[in-house]
Write an enzyme that holds these catalytic residues in place. Structure first.
Site, mmCIF file in Angstrom:
data_model
loop_
_atom_site.group_PDB
_atom_site.id
_atom_site.type_symbol
_atom_site.label_atom_id
_atom_site.label_comp_id
_atom_site.label_asym_id
_atom_site.label_seq_id
_atom_site.Cartn_x
_atom_site.Cartn_y
_atom_site.Cartn_z
ATOM 1 N N HIS A 45 0.845 -1.199 0.000
ATOM 2 C CA HIS A 45 0.000 0.000 0.000
ATOM 3 C C HIS A 45 0.877 1.245 0.000
ATOM 4 O O HIS A 45 2.073 1.173 0.174
ATOM 5 C CB HIS A 45 -0.983 -0.001 1.166
ATOM 6 C CG HIS A 45 -0.371 0.111 2.532
ATOM 7 N ND1 HIS A 45 0.448 -0.853 3.073
ATOM 8 C CD2 HIS A 45 -0.452 1.094 3.479
ATOM 9 C CE1 HIS A 45 0.824 -0.483 4.287
ATOM 10 N NE2 HIS A 45 0.298 0.693 4.554
ATOM 11 N N HIS A 76 1.400 3.971 1.789
ATOM 12 C CA HIS A 76 1.974 4.748 2.894
ATOM 13 C C HIS A 76 3.496 4.851 2.799
ATOM 14 O O HIS A 76 4.184 3.903 2.430
ATOM 15 C CB HIS A 76 1.561 4.146 4.239
ATOM 16 C CG HIS A 76 0.131 4.438 4.592
ATOM 17 N ND1 HIS A 76 -0.599 3.693 5.501
ATOM 18 C CD2 HIS A 76 -0.715 5.402 4.140
ATOM 19 C CE1 HIS A 76 -1.827 4.199 5.585
ATOM 20 N NE2 HIS A 76 -1.914 5.220 4.778
ATOM 21 N N ASP A 118 5.857 4.816 4.939
ATOM 22 C CA ASP A 118 6.710 3.864 5.671
ATOM 23 C C ASP A 118 6.728 2.484 5.002
ATOM 24 O O ASP A 118 7.325 1.544 5.519
ATOM 25 C CB ASP A 118 6.302 3.767 7.149
ATOM 26 C CG ASP A 118 4.881 3.292 7.346
ATOM 27 O OD1 ASP A 118 4.009 3.613 6.530
ATOM 28 O OD2 ASP A 118 4.635 2.570 8.330
ATOM 29 N N HIS A 119 6.095 2.395 3.842
ATOM 30 C CA HIS A 119 6.162 1.169 3.028
ATOM 31 C C HIS A 119 6.726 1.429 1.630
ATOM 32 O O HIS A 119 7.032 0.491 0.911
ATOM 33 C CB HIS A 119 4.770 0.529 2.905
ATOM 34 C CG HIS A 119 4.232 0.071 4.228
ATOM 35 N ND1 HIS A 119 4.201 -1.250 4.613
ATOM 36 C CD2 HIS A 119 3.751 0.781 5.292
ATOM 37 C CE1 HIS A 119 3.717 -1.340 5.846
ATOM 38 N NE2 HIS A 119 3.428 -0.118 6.272
ATOM 39 N N HIS A 149 -7.496 -0.278 5.351
ATOM 40 C CA HIS A 149 -6.413 0.549 5.905
ATOM 41 C C HIS A 149 -6.116 1.673 4.908
ATOM 42 O O HIS A 149 -6.033 2.844 5.277
ATOM 43 C CB HIS A 149 -5.197 -0.334 6.157
ATOM 44 C CG HIS A 149 -4.003 0.401 6.663
ATOM 45 N ND1 HIS A 149 -3.941 0.952 7.924
ATOM 46 C CD2 HIS A 149 -2.805 0.665 6.080
ATOM 47 C CE1 HIS A 149 -2.749 1.529 8.091
ATOM 48 N NE2 HIS A 149 -2.050 1.381 6.986
ATOM 49 N N ASP A 197 -0.328 -3.812 6.149
ATOM 50 C CA ASP A 197 -0.949 -3.252 7.353
ATOM 51 C C ASP A 197 -2.422 -3.646 7.460
ATOM 52 O O ASP A 197 -3.227 -2.917 8.039
ATOM 53 C CB ASP A 197 -0.829 -1.725 7.356
ATOM 54 C CG ASP A 197 0.591 -1.263 7.668
ATOM 55 O OD1 ASP A 197 1.464 -2.119 7.912
ATOM 56 O OD2 ASP A 197 0.820 -0.034 7.658
ATOM 57 N N HIS A 214 4.222 -4.381 10.736
ATOM 58 C CA HIS A 214 4.685 -3.730 11.974
ATOM 59 C C HIS A 214 4.782 -4.697 13.155
ATOM 60 O O HIS A 214 4.013 -5.662 13.242
ATOM 61 C CB HIS A 214 3.714 -2.609 12.395
ATOM 62 C CG HIS A 214 3.706 -1.443 11.475
ATOM 63 N ND1 HIS A 214 4.536 -0.357 11.641
ATOM 64 C CD2 HIS A 214 2.972 -1.193 10.360
ATOM 65 C CE1 HIS A 214 4.301 0.527 10.664
ATOM 66 N NE2 HIS A 214 3.357 0.036 9.884
HETATM 67 FE FE LIG Z 1 0.126 1.770 6.551
#
Ligand SMILES: [Fe+2]
Length: 260
Positions: A61, A63, A65-66, A119, A138, A176
């Site tokens: 996805h 985001h 942090d990915h 998400h 996530d 995570h």
């Molecule tokens: Fe995320």
């Protein structure tokens, strides 16, 4: 190419504060995929530690942090970036957009795409059926699930339900390390669940030794993850929702977690 029963070599490593990066290598072709790329430096260091050369990034996805490592890794390696159709315009460097039912090969490894929105709108899960492994980003965590940022609760429940239908022996990698906080919350929802109690003790011991608690497995989540257990009579009774549909019980649990 004929499918083989080769198992992928998988290397999981911590990134940023509490993210995980994962590298998957097909032993037959030598192709190597990073599942998400939290930072280019950490993914590059993990590749160097294994002596592997990156050929693909599979984005779950959009985001940061990915995906923040995507462009630098692509510039350094020329890797192909595959990501979700539903948010392809927000995945840096994407070469190929995939959605529900799509299947592709990573060398000898068959990868199937499951859309798991909630998400984020376009979130996808990569499933390797022969290898019995899934990369859920996530959407699902150990004893937890992702926050519902872009979809609605019904959509997120359908996504989780889809994951519960994978073979019970499927190993699941998640984005995570939230396990300890999830465990504490899970005990407030279903304290009488003995499998959950045992798992919480195990997780606490692992974290005390500085070990990771992931990956997890579908059957373990089915037995202990309150977000996958809205059918539980004990949970329904505790929440005063004996006759509500599963998705509403799920939504109540998710809202309680948001407030916790
Ligand atoms: Fe995320």
């Amino acid at each position: 190419m004929a499918a083989t029963a080769a198992k992928p070599e998988i290397h999981q490593f911590p990134c940023l504060k509490d993210n995980y990066g994962v590298l998957v290598r097909d032993p037959v072709s030598g192709l190597v995929a990073a599942i998400d790329a939290p930072t280019s430096e950490e993914v590059a260091a993990a590749l160097a530690a294994k002596g592997w050369k990156l050929t693909h990034i599979l984005t779950t996805h959009r985001h940061g942090d990915h995906t923040d490592g995507n462009l630098a890794l692509k510039a350094a390696t020329g890797c192909t970036i595959i990501g979700p159709k539903g948010e392809a315009d927000k995945v840096p460097g994407i070469d190929k957009a995939v959605g529900e039912g799509d299947t592709f090969m990573l060398g000898s490894l068959e990868v199937r795409v499951l859309e798991t929105p909630g998400h984020t709108k376009g979130h996808i899960t990569y499933w390797m059926p022969a290898a019995e492994v899934a990369f859920a980003g996530d959407t699902l965590f150990a004893m937890g699930c992702g926050r519902v940022f872009e979809g609605n609760m019904q959509e997120m429940w359908r996504s989780l339900e889809k994951l519960t239908k994978l073979p019970p022996s499927t190993i699941v990698y998640c984005g995570h390390e939230y396990t300890q906080a999830n465990a504490k919350f899970a005990l407030t929802i279903e304290p009488e669940n003995e499998a959950l109690q045992a798992r919480v003790r195990e997780v606490e011991a692992k974290r005390a030794r500085g070990e990771t608690t992931l990956p997890t497995r579908i059957d373990i989540e089915l037995a202990t993850n309150p977000f996958l257990r809205p059918h539980s009579a004990a949970i329904r009774k505790r929440l005063g929702m004996e006759s509500a549909p599963d998705w509403q019980v799920f939504a109540e649990i998710r809202e309680r977690k948001n407030r916790s």
